[in-house]
Design a protein around this motif. Structure first.
Motif, short mmCIF file in Angstrom:
data_model
loop_
_atom_site.label_atom_id
_atom_site.label_comp_id
_atom_site.label_asym_id
_atom_site.label_seq_id
_atom_site.Cartn_x
_atom_site.Cartn_y
_atom_site.Cartn_z
N ASP A 112 89.43 94.95 85.43
CA ASP A 112 88.01 94.66 85.65
C ASP A 112 87.16 95.90 85.43
OD1 ASP A 112 88.67 92.06 86.21
OD2 ASP A 112 88.57 92.30 88.40
N ARG A 113 87.61 97.04 85.94
CA ARG A 113 86.85 98.27 85.74
C ARG A 113 86.75 98.64 84.27
NH1 ARG A 113 88.31 102.55 90.52
NH2 ARG A 113 87.37 101.35 92.19
N LYS A 114 87.84 98.44 83.56
CA LYS A 114 87.84 98.75 82.13
C LYS A 114 86.86 97.83 81.39
CE LYS A 114 90.09 101.21 79.01
NZ LYS A 114 89.96 102.63 78.95
N ARG A 115 86.85 96.54 81.73
CA ARG A 115 85.93 95.59 81.10
C ARG A 115 84.48 95.94 81.43
NH1 ARG A 115 89.02 91.12 83.16
NH2 ARG A 115 90.78 90.97 81.76
N GLN A 116 84.21 96.29 82.68
CA GLN A 116 82.84 96.65 83.08
C GLN A 116 82.37 97.89 82.33
OE1 GLN A 116 82.96 97.10 87.32
NE2 GLN A 116 82.84 94.88 87.71
N ALA A 117 83.24 98.85 82.14
CA ALA A 117 82.87 100.06 81.40
C ALA A 117 82.55 99.71 79.95
CB ALA A 117 83.99 101.09 81.46
#
Length: 186
Positions: free
Chosen positions: A157-162
């Motif tokens: 999720d963090r990777k997608r948000q970035a």
């Protein structure tokens, strides 16, 4: 983008320590993906927690390591046995020399000096063995871990948000993203 759930444990210098992803304490341990797409700092205590991650064990490597250790132990025991046998023969030879000593004192003193020199050589060989053991302990492979589903999903999720934030920034910098001012009069 899909990240594999395989993380390698690496150590960094003390000067490069950053906050742990879980507890925010400074840590020098890093978990990184094999293709180096993602990494994060984590405390060594969290690596032992089964609720956070579980180690991936390479059974072939473990078996090979055990076999190597057993072979070294067998070799060491063989050398010790040969050394004991050699000393036993020397003692028997010394007994014969003692019998000769009664006949001739000068010859026996020279032989004892030779035996003293041989005994001094054997302790130096033992020091080499201890150095080899220390080198074997230092050579450890990096450990491999698999994160629990919740933590792995959080990393995704963090990777997608970035990625979404980066795309939005690029769109805002593009002048064609905003509507143009009308040119016709109403």
């Amino acid at each position: 983008m899909s990240l594999p759930n395989i993380w390698h444990h690496r150590k960094v210098a003390d000067t490069s320590a950053k906050g742990c992803e879980i507890c925010f304490k400074p840590s020098t341990s890093v978990l990184i993906t094999p293709d180096k797409q993602d990494f994060f700092y984590v405390c060594p205590a969290h690596l032992k927690d089964r609720g956070f991650c579980s180690p991936i064990i390479d059974h072939d490597a473990v078996a090979a390591k055990k076999k190597k250790e057993m072979d070294e132990e067998v070799e060491r025991l063989k050398k010790e046995y040969e050394e004991k046998q050699r000393k036993k023969k020397e003692k028997e030879a010394d007994k014969e020399k003692d019998n000769d000593k009664q006949k001739d004192k000068k010859d026996s003193k020279e032989k004892e000096e030779d035996n003293g020199e041989k005994k001094e050589e054997s302790p130096s060989g033992d020091k080499g063995k201890s150095k080899d053991k220390n080198q074997a302990e230092v050579e450890e492979e990096p450990r491999v871990f698999a994160l629990q589903r919740v933590f792995h999903q959080r990393r995704l999720d963090r990777k997608r948000q970035a990625e979404m934030a980066k795309r939005n920034r690029e769109r805002l910098n593009n002048p064609n993203f905003f509507p143009s001012v009308p040119k016709d009069l109403p």
